[in-house]
Design an enzyme around this catalytic site. Structure first.
Site, short mmCIF file in Angstrom:
data_model
loop_
_atom_site.label_atom_id
_atom_site.label_comp_id
_atom_site.label_asym_id
_atom_site.label_seq_id
_atom_site.Cartn_x
_atom_site.Cartn_y
_atom_site.Cartn_z
N CYS A 1 4.27 3.30 -5.12
CA CYS A 1 4.53 3.89 -3.57
C CYS A 1 5.11 4.61 -3.28
O CYS A 1 4.78 5.15 -2.30
CB CYS A 1 4.76 2.54 -2.57
SG CYS A 1 3.78 1.23 -2.63
N ASP B 1 -1.06 -3.07 8.61
CA ASP B 1 -0.76 -2.80 7.06
C ASP B 1 -2.07 -3.11 6.52
O ASP B 1 -2.34 -2.98 6.25
CB ASP B 1 0.07 -4.65 6.27
CG ASP B 1 1.45 -3.65 6.98
OD1 ASP B 1 2.10 -2.76 5.71
OD2 ASP B 1 1.92 -4.89 7.37
N ASP C 1 5.11 -5.52 5.72
CA ASP C 1 5.34 -5.56 3.76
C ASP C 1 6.50 -3.80 3.79
O ASP C 1 6.17 -3.31 5.10
CB ASP C 1 4.82 -5.86 3.02
CG ASP C 1 3.13 -4.78 2.79
OD1 ASP C 1 3.12 -4.19 3.56
OD2 ASP C 1 2.84 -4.99 2.01
#
Length: 358
Positions: free
Chosen positions: A23, A57, A233
């Protein structure tokens, strides 16, 4: 357990083929907001319950009174050299967004871009096997996908899930007085930087793999709790970035109690040595003006606050009276490091405040 795969002698390390891993590959928050500016003007059907308005998300589309479709996609370049582990991490990371909305995955599609002239079909096959192993663990099939010949190796999933419309947990529904709970420890970006520099011991690698391949299966059970108001998250924009999204969306201030933050073993020492990702600095440059830090906040701590997580933990905003229930769900789901890390305050000068040690 990781199934260690030897890289063929004539093949380069996977991480050497990518300019960034996991990420940490995300476009910096400030740049991304500029790219997306104006896209919200598209027509929005009433069935679209969650779109791009709060950088949530996943998208959520109502199918009927009892079902809504959760749809998301996530893919990136290698964060590790082992192809099987790379596939596992990428798949767990993609499915995490479904869990973060309170949904249960139902199937996935694979997204595969590989430098065919550089990597063997055996290595590429192991990446796909790793992703498939995580989907089996989640109880879903990989029902299709798409492949291209790419300069850098890329792997990920389109993940689809279902959730009851009344149990959708957005990242923008936190309430003043809520408590913040984090499901996984921080430090994945630092460990990945150490790996790329050949400075990560075997024990650190195993902990990194265990953290990034642990599915956020607690999501649906947490979403079923009335006291859970918001959930997201923690991934590429780091704890600070995702806490800011939570605070901005609800027009509140998120206060993080820094001494309470769970960290992966050894990451603070590594960060103190300057072993951090470039994404950490880009994150701070994008949103640092919205964060109030203690005057003596160490550079290493700031690097961890902005450290990009890959397949990171769930960040939950819940009523104070439901904290015990939330922690019980995390523990029952195998998240031993879950911890209360802060609270939600009325909106102040800045949407994120980091509280120092007492």
């Amino acid at each position: 357990m990781s199934e260690k795969t030897a890289t063929p002698d004539n093949e380069p390390r996977l991480t050497s083929l990518s300019h960034g891993g996991g990420c940490g590959c995300k476009i910096a928050p400030g740049v991304l907001s500029g790219i997306l500016r104006g896209t919200g003007a598209m027509p929005i059907p009433p069935e679209l319950l969650v779109g791009i308005e709060t950088s949530d998300d996943a998208a959520v589309y109502r199918l009927n009174d009892s079902q809504a479709l959760v749809a998301t996609t996530d893919f990136f370049m290698p964060i590790v050299d082992d192809p099987f582990d790379f596939g596992r991490i990428a798949a767990a990371n993609a499915l995490s967004d479904v869990y973060a909305m309170g949904g249960t995955p139902i199937m996935a599609l694979a997204l595969v871009g590989m430098p065919i002239s550089v990597l063997s079909t055996a290595t590429i096959g192991r990446i796909l096997e790793g992703g498939a192993s995580i989907c089996r663990e989640a109880g879903i099939p990989i029902a299709g996908g798409h492949t291209i010949d790419s300069v850098e190796p890329i792997y990920g999933l389109v993940a689809l899930g279902l959730v009851h419309p009344d149990r959708i947990k957005r990242n923008a529904s936190a309430q003043v007085g809520d408590v913040l709970v984090l499901g996984k420890p921080l430090g994945v970006g630092v460990l990945s930087a150490a790996l790329k520099k050949n400075q990560l011991p075997a024990s650190g690698y195993e902990r990194m793999i265990a953290n990034t391949t642990q599915l956020n299966v607690a999501g649906p059970a947490l979403a079923a709790l009335p006291g859970v108001h918001a959930m997201t998250d923690v991934t590429g924009f780091a704890l600070a970035g995702h806490a800011l999204e939570l605070a901005r969306g609800a027009k509140v201030t998120a206060q993080i109690d820094w001494p309470a933050i769970p960290l992966l073993p050894g990451v603070r020492d590594l960060a103190s040595q300057g072993i951090i990702t470039g994404a950490s600095g880009r994150n701070w440059a994008a949103y640092g003006h919205e964060v109030t830090l203690p005057e003596d906040f160490a550079d290493a701590d700031r690097a961890l606050l902005t450290d990009p997580q890959t397949s990171g933990g769930l960040l939950v905003s819940c009523s104070a009276s439901s904290v015990d229930e939330v922690m019980a769900v995390f523990r029952q789901s195998g998240f031993a490091d879950a911890a209360v890390i802060g609270k939600v305050l009325p909106a102040g000068d800045r949407p994120l405040v980091v509280k120092p040690a007492a």
